[in-house]
Design a protein around this motif. Structure first.
Motif, PDB file in Angstrom:
ATOM      1  N   LEU B 326       0.820  -1.223   0.000  1.00 18.51           N
ATOM      2  CA  LEU B 326       0.000   0.000   0.000  1.00 18.51           C
ATOM      3  C   LEU B 326       0.850   1.267   0.000  1.00 18.51           C
ATOM      4  CD1 LEU B 326      -2.741   1.487   0.343  1.00 18.51           C
ATOM      5  CD2 LEU B 326      -2.484   1.182   2.804  1.00 18.51           C
ATOM      6  N   GLU B 368      -3.485  -4.137  -1.688  1.00 18.97           N
ATOM      7  CA  GLU B 368      -3.210  -2.772  -1.220  1.00 18.97           C
ATOM      8  C   GLU B 368      -4.315  -2.296  -0.287  1.00 18.97           C
ATOM      9  OE1 GLU B 368      -1.950  -0.171  -4.732  1.00 18.97           O
ATOM     10  OE2 GLU B 368      -2.321  -2.123  -5.654  1.00 18.97           O
ATOM     11  N   CYS B 372      -4.568  -1.327   4.648  1.00 19.56           N
ATOM     12  CA  CYS B 372      -4.812  -0.021   5.294  1.00 19.56           C
ATOM     13  C   CYS B 372      -5.342  -0.205   6.705  1.00 19.56           C
ATOM     14  CB  CYS B 372      -5.807   0.789   4.468  1.00 19.56           C
ATOM     15  SG  CYS B 372      -6.268   2.363   5.216  1.00 19.56           S
ATOM     16  N   ILE B 392     -10.061   4.228  -0.401  1.00 21.23           N
ATOM     17  CA  ILE B 392      -9.800   2.852   0.051  1.00 21.23           C
ATOM     18  C   ILE B 392     -11.074   2.245   0.650  1.00 21.23           C
ATOM     19  CG2 ILE B 392      -8.536   1.482   1.782  1.00 21.23           C
ATOM     20  CD1 ILE B 392      -6.163   3.452   1.327  1.00 21.23           C
TER      21      ILE B 392
END
Lengths: 259, 440
Positions: B326, B368, B372, B392
């Motif tokens: 990420l 990715e 988060c 996201i």
């Protein structure tokens, strides 16, 4: 002893000063349960009449929301709002910054509007009002506070936990990455409940190393998830004998001889 | 034959502005492909936010060295553009230094200010080039910073250097011509910087000096107009978009994430609660979350075009720091690259037709997205209030609610929350455990 279950307050025809929203992690994790015990002892010491939902409390829905499941979040949120409104709750304090953010910022659009405090904010208020007296004997133990993302960056509260630690006569240190540039413990956004993606290092190890570099006696947290991540980090570094990971409430209760 | 340069100037200026306006409108149309976004707060709060963050650059100071150099170029841009006003007037009217006779001592102040900033901007641009290409700051050399992005950055900096050098030689040669009282070089202005180049040029003939002066003048204005038309395709768009982007950025607490209204209706129906908010004019989108940029909000898309790829977000991202795939900057750059693809289609075909590609999958991978922590460090680090977490989150919503593609352990989490009202498969009676001997 001024704490009761909400249905006991209702049965007595009374209302508490505040509802203590414990949060799943604090209520269900064996280590984190000590946060709830310490915090309620501080409430008792300050003469606060508090209530808890007990088995009527459920997850706020935050982990589902951050993981992308708005259905599940809203389902739990609506159910909680029904419970809270049935007890005519006006003011809530919680020991979890994720619950804090959700209750404070995300429930109002769904019909649940309350005055919501993170427990460090509420304790600071009690200190300012003179209801909670902190020890004036010097301690001077080195402590570093790890900002929870959802309290600090997410909701702008950096001072309350720090003032409490200073007032408890501890020597407050600051990590290189602190306050609005604090580094996440690695648990947020659903990470607590899944394996990390491939990488060089785990986030909690990166953060714990940074905190341990200050050689503190204690790492103070304000979030049960941070507590788990950093406790693991300290164990990973083999320093669990030298460094204690504790919630701010636990440190205060200990300084007051309540636990 | 005085009017030939004037006609040439008007043609160049008109063409440049027409092309620029076309691309600005195309850009606007592309951004408005995004969904409606709620806009809480008052306009007073928004103006204040724009003042603090964009105009006064309140967040640039987090990195002092970059901040100082950036302030120089920012103020330099504004000051030197006063000179550009005069260049435009001279070009249109066929005059030379038209402001000088009218504004008296102010003209000397203006030219002095321009000259000071010519020097400062030159130094700042060299510092930026040095940081980027020689010092190689890590945040300028991550995986997404290959090919076009670093070239774009260097083109911008070298163009700025070329523009100030052109003005420098324009002023230097002008001074020699002023001293020789050549028409139409009237006595005007003070030039604390370029006066040092006067001895260098004083050996040249009048004609050679006029050639240098005219060449520099035209180079500067054509350079500016070319740069203006370069900007819509460059990360340099931030010089315009930072202002609307900070105006429209949410003023709510950063951790607050709004609920999807169409989900609220379904959930309330399921629970037998009255469903409100019908027919309030806001069309509920049919897709839950976002798979492509057109399903993001227009503010997300404005964010993407505002991003100048400074990488402060990525440098503070816990996932990136610990070696995960990420990078919040890449999220923004991918969104923009996908938008550019769509924009090109609109340019060629006059409208947007789905091409079977999407932001999720073709640009951004689930790996990715799942890295988060939603910690918000990237949002805090952005000097112009861009929010990568918002994108996201919307892509995660699509993965979970539309595609049923959550990681296995996250599905376990959902099941536990549904069955036990907690993230763990523990009975609710355990919630009473800590209260033993505490609650009577």
């Amino acid at each position: 002893m001024a704490g009761k279950l909400m249905n006991a307050w209702a049965a007595a025809g009374e209302k508490p000063d505040i509802l203590y929203w414990v949060g799943c992690a604090v209520a269900l994790d064996d280590r984190a349960q000590r946060i709830a015990r310490a915090f309620t002892k501080l409430l008792d010491a300050a003469g606060v009449r508090w209530g808890v939902l007990g088995t009527d409390e459920s997850c706020t829905g935050d982990p589902a929301k951050r993981a992308g499941n708005d259905f599940l979040f809203q389902l739990l949120a609506h159910q909680n709002i029904q419970t809270l409104n049935a007890y005519e709750v006006k003011e809530i304090v919680t020991t979890c910054p994720h619950c804090f953010n959700t209750l404070k910022n995300e429930y109002p659009q769904l019909g649940g509007t309350y005055i919501v405090w993170h427990h460090t904010q509420y304790l600071y208020k009690l200190v300012k009002e003179g209801k909670l007296r902190l020890p004036d004997t010097a301690n001077g133990e080195a402590v570093v506070f790890h900002d929870p993302c959802y309290l600090g960056r997410g909701n702008g509260e950096y001072e309350a936990p720090r003032v409490l630690l200073r007032k408890a006569q501890l020597h407050l240190q600051e990590a290189p990455r602190s306050r609005d540039f604090s580094l996440c413990c690695g648990a947020g956004g659903g990470q607590m409940f899944k394996e990390p993606e491939p990488g060089r290092k785990d986030i909690n190890i990166e953060r714990t190393e940074e905190l341990l570099a200050l050689a503190p006696k204690r790492i103070a947290v304000g979030c049960p998830f941070c507590m788990t991540m950093l406790t693991d980090g300290v164990k990973h570094a083999g320093q669990q004998k030298e460094v204690r990971v504790q919630d701010v409430a636990e440190i205060l209760a200990e300084r007051l001889g309540l636990v | 034959m005085n009017w030939i340069p004037q006609i040439a100037f008007i043609l160049v200026l008109g063409t440049a502005l027409a092309i620029f306006i076309y691309h600005v409108r195309l850009l606007r149309r592309t951004i408005l492909l995004g969904r409606e976004a709620p806009l809480p707060g008052t306009s007073a709060q928004r103006w204040r936010q724009m003042l603090e963050i964009a105009i006064l650059q309140g967040r640039m100071k987090d990195r002092p060295a970059a901040s100082i150099a950036h302030w120089v170029i920012y103020v330099g841009f504004l000051v030197i553009n006063i000179e550009v006003v005069e260049i435009l007037l001279d070009g249109l009217l066929g005059t030379h230094r038209i402001l000088a006779p009218y504004i008296g001592i102010l003209y000397n102040i203006m030219t002095t200010g321009v000259e000071i900033f010519l020097g400062l901007v030159f130094v700042a641009a060299v510092i930026f080039l040095w940081r980027r290409n020689i010092l190689k700051l890590p945040r300028f050399h991550t995986a997404e910073m290959r090919g076009w992005p670093p070239l774009d950055a260097n083109i911008i900096l070298w163009t700025e250097i070329a523009l100030v050098v052109a003005l420098f030689f324009m002023n230097a040669s002008d001074q020699v011509l002023q001293q020789r009282r050549v028409e139409p070089y009237i006595q005007a202005g003070t030039f604390p910087l370029s006066q040092w180049a006067v001895p260098l040029l004083s050996g040249l003939s009048d004609d050679a000096l006029i050639l240098i002066e005219r060449f520099s003048w035209w180079a500067h204005i054509i350079g500016i107009l070319a740069f203006l038309n370069y900007i819509p395709f460059s990360k340099h768009l931030h010089i315009f978009l930072s202002f609307p982007n900070t105006y429209y950025a949410p003023i709510t607490p950063p951790a607050q994430q709004d609920s999807l209204p169409q989900v609220t209706s379904v959930v309330r129906e399921t629970l037998g609660l009255p469903v409100s908010g019908q027919g309030d004019g806001t069309e509920a989108p049919s897709v839950l979350g976002a798979k492509d940029v057109t399903e993001l909000t227009w503010k997300n898309l404005l964010d993407a075009y505002t991003c100048t790829e400074c990488g402060r977000c990525t440098s503070v991202c816990p996932a990136h720091i610990t070696g995960k795939k990420l990078s919040p900057r890449k999220i923004m750059m991918d969104t923009r690259d996908r938008l550019e693809e769509i924009k090109r289609t609109i340019h060629q075909k006059g409208k947007w037709e789905p091409d079977g590609k999407s932001l999720l999958g073709d640009y951004i991978t689930p790996e990715e997205l799942w890295a988060c922590t939603t910690c918000g460090a990237c949002v805090r680090a952005c000097p112009v209030l861009i929010n990568p977490v918002s994108i996201i989150q919307q892509l995660r919503q699509y993965l979970v609610m539309e595609a049923s593609q959550a990681p296995e352990t996250i599905n376990v989490l959902f099941v536990n929350m549904e069955n036990n009202g907690s993230p763990w498969a523990l009975p609710s009676e355990k919630r009473l455990q800590w209260m033993e001997n505490i609650i009577t």
